[in-house]
Scaffold this active site. Sequence first.
Site, PDB file in Angstrom:
ATOM      1  N   GLY A 259      34.025  14.375  74.643  1.00  0.00           N
ATOM      2  CA  GLY A 259      32.616  14.385  74.228  1.00  0.00           C
ATOM      3  C   GLY A 259      32.454  15.006  72.868  1.00  0.00           C
ATOM      4  CB  CYS A 266      32.750  32.228  75.865  1.00  0.00           C
ATOM      5  SG  CYS A 266      31.461  33.176  76.685  1.00  0.00           S
TER       6      CYS A 266
HETATM    7  C1  UGA Z   1      33.625  29.695  79.352  1.00  0.00           C
HETATM    8  C2  UGA Z   1      34.766  29.645  80.371  1.00  0.00           C
HETATM    9  O1  UGA Z   1      34.737  28.376  81.038  1.00  0.00           O
HETATM   10  C3  UGA Z   1      34.636  30.752  81.410  1.00  0.00           C
HETATM   11  O2  UGA Z   1      35.743  30.727  82.294  1.00  0.00           O
HETATM   12  C4  UGA Z   1      34.590  32.089  80.671  1.00  0.00           C
HETATM   13  O3  UGA Z   1      34.412  33.168  81.585  1.00  0.00           O
HETATM   14  C5  UGA Z   1      33.429  32.088  79.689  1.00  0.00           C
HETATM   15  O4  UGA Z   1      33.599  30.994  78.750  1.00  0.00           O
HETATM   16  C6  UGA Z   1      33.425  33.400  78.981  1.00  0.00           C
HETATM   17  O5  UGA Z   1      34.356  33.673  78.223  1.00  0.00           O
HETATM   18  O6  UGA Z   1      32.550  34.231  79.257  1.00  0.00           O
HETATM   19  P1  UGA Z   1      31.100  28.831  79.343  1.00  0.00           P
HETATM   20  O7  UGA Z   1      31.071  29.209  77.896  1.00  0.00           O
HETATM   21  O8  UGA Z   1      29.965  29.204  80.221  1.00  0.00           O
HETATM   22  O9  UGA Z   1      32.413  29.453  80.040  1.00  0.00           O
HETATM   23  O10 UGA Z   1      31.189  27.261  79.360  1.00  0.00           O
HETATM   24  P2  UGA Z   1      32.159  26.083  79.824  1.00  0.00           P
HETATM   25  O11 UGA Z   1      31.613  25.497  81.058  1.00  0.00           O
HETATM   26  O12 UGA Z   1      33.586  26.465  79.802  1.00  0.00           O
HETATM   27  O13 UGA Z   1      31.876  25.060  78.614  1.00  0.00           O
HETATM   28  C7  UGA Z   1      32.152  25.440  77.269  1.00  0.00           C
HETATM   29  C8  UGA Z   1      31.886  24.274  76.345  1.00  0.00           C
HETATM   30  O14 UGA Z   1      32.880  23.270  76.492  1.00  0.00           O
HETATM   31  C9  UGA Z   1      30.550  23.575  76.534  1.00  0.00           C
HETATM   32  O15 UGA Z   1      29.999  23.278  75.268  1.00  0.00           O
HETATM   33  C10 UGA Z   1      30.907  22.307  77.275  1.00  0.00           C
HETATM   34  O16 UGA Z   1      30.002  21.248  77.017  1.00  0.00           O
HETATM   35  C11 UGA Z   1      32.290  22.001  76.718  1.00  0.00           C
HETATM   36  N1  UGA Z   1      33.159  21.278  77.651  1.00  0.00           N
HETATM   37  C12 UGA Z   1      33.521  21.828  78.821  1.00  0.00           C
HETATM   38  C13 UGA Z   1      33.637  20.022  77.283  1.00  0.00           C
HETATM   39  O17 UGA Z   1      33.324  19.496  76.202  1.00  0.00           O
HETATM   40  N2  UGA Z   1      34.468  19.362  78.150  1.00  0.00           N
HETATM   41  C14 UGA Z   1      34.844  19.898  79.343  1.00  0.00           C
HETATM   42  O18 UGA Z   1      35.591  19.240  80.082  1.00  0.00           O
HETATM   43  C15 UGA Z   1      34.355  21.170  79.692  1.00  0.00           C
END
Ligand code: UGA
Length: 439
Positions: A259, A266
């Site tokens: 995407g 984070c």
């Molecule tokens: C992330 C980690 O997933 C957590 O395990 C960690 O505790 C946290 O950071 C932190 O350090 O506090 P978070 O930032 O809430 O959590 O979000 P994610 O769900 O990991 O997504 C991060 C970004 O990656 C978003 O912009 C999302 O759209 C993107 N993403 C996520 C993708 O583009 N593809 C994916 O398959 C997953």
Amino acid sequence: MHISVIGCGYLGATHAACMAELGHHVLGMDADAGRVAALNQAQAPFFERGLDDLIAKHLATGKLRFTTSYADAAEFGDLHFLGVGTPQKPGDMAADLTHLEAAVRRLAVHLTRACVIAGKSTVPVGTAARLTEIFHELAPARDAVEVAWNPEFLRESHAIADTLSPDRLVLGFEDRHSFAEAALRNAYAPLINAGIPLIVTDLATAELVKTAANAFLATKISFINAMAEVCEATGADVHQLADALTRDPRIGALGMRPGLGFGGGCLPKDIRAFMARADELGVDQALTFLREVDAINTRRRSRIVQLAREQHGSTLSGARITIWGAAFKPRTDDIRESPALDVANLLHEAGAVVTVHDPMALDNARKAFPYLNYDDDPADATEGAELLLHLTEWDDYLDVDPERLRARVARPSVIDARGTLDPASWRRAGWTYRALGRP
Ligand code: UGA
């Protein structure tokens, strides 16, 4: 137990409420008086599903309250969790530890009896050892203050579930079988007894688990987005590629959605801080690949702008463009390092007239970027648009009927950065549909 949580942002407010849910008496401490007043009215400073209710529940049971006083927190807790934010330093890749260190100094001077400090903030490896020195130097209780590290892995929008039933608990100690280990095992007894995997280790390893985990998650996302670049050059479909790859359990089904890449408070700052720390440690080569991970991530944003230019067929100056999505991911109102808003700004700089819709993050977006246009209805936002960009994959957008929407826009032209819209139904409705990583 009597527990204090220092710093009541995303991590701290959630942790405080969840510790009360585990049965402890909890005092949340934050220096921001407005935030503390709101928390004492059961209003978290951000949206997280279920959190306001959980806070309200434990304000009512008397197990949870919030204060601005370090002295109260020191007096109250036998175990103090540190949840102070560690943002990126302005103009630098490294983490800014000034807030964390200031909090530690202000707490330390009030610690007059034996207690345990459990760091949860994401920090450069070596920070726990340094904070231990500060506590031993400043606390009246001196060496009776023991420091442990207990990284947090919660995801926004899953914060409560991730805290109450995490994949694993990681506890780092200077000495095994210490007072600190007993205190943390006691604090987490309900989770440990429920069979949550427990990893007990040293301070440095515990700190590194967190940064390494986020580096891996970021790498996985940039890997599939690099594949999207190759797909775009060959006519292949990155979504089908990802589907096929993730059937292999060694690759894993989660966290590899192609995407617009990763944003949020984070992953972006954590990989940069990790590189900065590796540099200080003389092992910068070990993490050079993270530069590329960061670069691939940023390139997705410029690629969308390039596609917008191609699709619009002329200069973007004056082009009316609607953007669906402002939050860095769905089900949050958090816009920190939001890829969608970054693209909105790039288009604005190119002269486009940009209107943004988001189901939850518009207030935050308006405050941060007052010069963009906003609309709180996804269909109204497209009125007269020459191009629609789908940048954050909220379910709300799946409910919009492309047939009806066609009547609202000036030109039925859509670019799907997240690949969750159904190309067939948009094309059937007469839209020109393009997506990142898809023919
Ligand atoms: C992330 C980690 O997933 C957590 O395990 C960690 O505790 C946290 O950071 C932190 O350090 O506090 P978070 O930032 O809430 O959590 O979000 P994610 O769900 O990991 O997504 C991060 C970004 O990656 C978003 O912009 C999302 O759209 C993107 N993403 C996520 C993708 O583009 N593809 C994916 O398959 C997953």
